[in-house]
Design an enzyme around this catalytic site. Structure first.
Site, PDB file in Angstrom:
ATOM      1  N   SER A   4       0.956  -1.212  -0.174  1.00  0.00           N
ATOM      2  CA  SER A   4      -0.139   0.264   0.343  1.00  0.00           C
ATOM      3  C   SER A   4       1.215   0.850   0.339  1.00  0.00           C
ATOM      4  O   SER A   4       1.809   1.594  -0.656  1.00  0.00           O
ATOM      5  CB  SER A   4      -0.658  -0.370   1.207  1.00  0.00           C
ATOM      6  OG  SER A   4      -1.745   1.242   0.786  1.00  0.00           O
ATOM      7  N   ASP A  48     -10.353  -5.617  -3.083  1.00  0.00           N
ATOM      8  CA  ASP A  48      -9.819  -4.384  -2.359  1.00  0.00           C
ATOM      9  C   ASP A  48     -10.476  -3.297  -1.925  1.00  0.00           C
ATOM     10  O   ASP A  48     -10.195  -2.859  -2.743  1.00  0.00           O
ATOM     11  CB  ASP A  48      -7.569  -4.442  -2.720  1.00  0.00           C
ATOM     12  CG  ASP A  48      -7.056  -3.030  -1.472  1.00  0.00           C
ATOM     13  OD1 ASP A  48      -7.884  -2.403  -1.316  1.00  0.00           O
ATOM     14  OD2 ASP A  48      -5.600  -4.007  -2.501  1.00  0.00           O
ATOM     15  N   HIS A  86      -6.982  -6.806   1.405  1.00  0.00           N
ATOM     16  CA  HIS A  86      -6.130  -5.101   1.314  1.00  0.00           C
ATOM     17  C   HIS A  86      -5.623  -5.622   2.465  1.00  0.00           C
ATOM     18  O   HIS A  86      -4.084  -5.633   3.198  1.00  0.00           O
ATOM     19  CB  HIS A  86      -6.183  -3.197   1.616  1.00  0.00           C
ATOM     20  CG  HIS A  86      -5.468  -2.734   0.984  1.00  0.00           C
ATOM     21  ND1 HIS A  86      -5.131  -1.814   0.203  1.00  0.00           N
ATOM     22  CD2 HIS A  86      -5.014  -1.603   2.214  1.00  0.00           C
ATOM     23  CE1 HIS A  86      -3.850  -0.995   0.169  1.00  0.00           C
ATOM     24  NE2 HIS A  86      -3.812  -1.097   1.333  1.00  0.00           N
TER      25      HIS A  86
END
Lengths: 281, 281
Positions: free
Chosen positions: A149, A225, A258
């Protein structure tokens, strides 16, 4: 520059050692914490290093306890270094949002008040911490970098800006085009001021398009995600790579989100990818 | 007894699904939470179940995020069920110590006030939750059980008291002789009253010595575990097993401590051990 390392924790795992250290950082002007995994000896030569940069709200501990990476690193003979995501402490500037301030450095050198005094993560990750690792542990100078991320943004950005430094780079659900998405725009505005040339040096899509280092790049992205459409947009990076013939492999993983469960599921692939480039004779 | 399962979380990992549920427990007289890992389909027959009971201060989440077990369970086609360690909530009795009250049930049915109204974990783990799992998920009736520390005590105790129920049992750093150590004496005194015959039914050394079920048993213990000498004492179980010719394998792992890094390092061995007994035709 010598720096004293204070050992905070040590645990045996997979025949190696997981350690956690605190030290005074000159770049950051505060104490910083990192974790390191040292595999058991696999050969007579010092092992290469794989860096993992974590995402928003994380510290050096999330990947350390949730990824399962040490199992594979032990098998392959890789050192893992897991830095914290930014400066911390009561004297360090912060923000109420989870996506700005402590735990949300975006791995850049801030130029704006009140951030500039401690938010110097580009220098810390790019120079100070590598020198500290090289000076205190038995490691080779071969290295690779990966992240998740915000840390995926960091990994790609450091690799693209430093030709020859890393053998390979990979990312899980990276923010590839921070200049164009809400997370990046908020952070860059605060840390770097209004949109300027300074933003570009922290944007992987711009860097790739504008002469960034060419090296093997692997990106995994879950299609469930929650941040995919608004914040991540890996198709932007893929389009640039396709246009340039850049060696990017982007894999869309069906059903994955995620979380660290996503990272755990594919970390073995990433470490084998890095080992393939790090461990060549 | 039908019970409504409320899905709290769901994540894809290793080609399967990690889910977390809340439900109203009739045994416990309060809501309870558990996690479950469902592997992707490996065969046309329903998969067997491996139970994991966690230790003091833990919930259903520690093993879920730290053990790396799902990777191996996915490969072997095993369902993992991870219960919480006891009743929780403002209306549930508690204690200031980490080793009594919420998060410290010791997997028994309490007889004493103020614990008896909610601390009914023996019934919950032994009867209610298995029926709930069997009624709501596609699983076979073959099962194995394992646990860590207080949960290692639980795993051994449930296996020894239920002949024929489990194919195999294993534990990481279990409390094998709670009647003889501070953790067990404190908990048993509070939950069961002064030392009585009731204690024995929750003591694995006593149960093994006194006609407990005979099944393959694997125990791993780190020799750098801070609780080894005072609270765990696996040599007591080994002595009993040796005297009886009981099929116990006790492995002392050099340098390993009491943490989930220890569990992560050996979980693959435990799941392969269980699979060997669960998956026989």
């Amino acid at each position: 520059m010598a720096s004293t390392l204070e050992l905070l924790e040590e645990h045996r795992l997979f025949g190696g050692w997981q350690q956690r250290y605190r030290h005074l950082s000159t770049s950051m002007n505060c104490t910083m914490t990192f974790s390191i995994f040292l595999p058991g000896p696999k050969s007579s030569t010092p092992p290469p290093v794989v860096w993992f940069l974590a995402g928003l709200t994380c510290s050096d501990e999330n990947f350390s306890v949730k990824s399962g990476a040490q199992r594979v690193a032990a098998e392959l003979g890789l050192v893992l270094v897991m830095p914290d995501t930014g400066p911390r402490g009561e004297h360090v500037a912060n923000d109420d949002g989870y996506d700005l301030g402590q735990g949300a450095s975006f791995y850049l050198n801030a130029s704006e008040a009140p951030w500039a005094s401690h938010f110097r993560m580009y220098d810390y990750i790019n120079s100070e911490l590598p020198a500290l690792i090289a000076g205190n542990f038995n490691v080779s100078d071969r290295q690779a970098i990966m992240g998740h991320s915000m840390g995926g943004h960091g990994a790609l950005m450091f690799a693209l800006r430093n030709p020859g430094k890393f053998s390979s780079v990979s990312a899980f659900a990276p923010i590839v085009n921070p200049m164009a998405v809400p997370w990046g725009q908020k952070a860059f505005s605060a840390y770097l001021g209004g949109e300027t040339d300074a933003w570009r040096q922290y944007d992987s899509c711009w860097l790739m398009q504008n002469g960034g280092a060419v090296l093997p790049m692997l990106v995994d992205q879950g299609d469930s995600d929650q941040f995919l459409a608004d914040q991540l947009r890996p198709e932007q990076l893929e389009a640039t790579a396709h246009e340039l013939g850049y060696p990017l492999t982007l894999r869309i993983q069906p059903g994955y989100d995620h979380s660290y469960f996503f990272i755990a599921s594919f970390i073995e692939d990433h470490l084998r990818f890095h080992a393939q480039h790090l461990l060549v004779p």
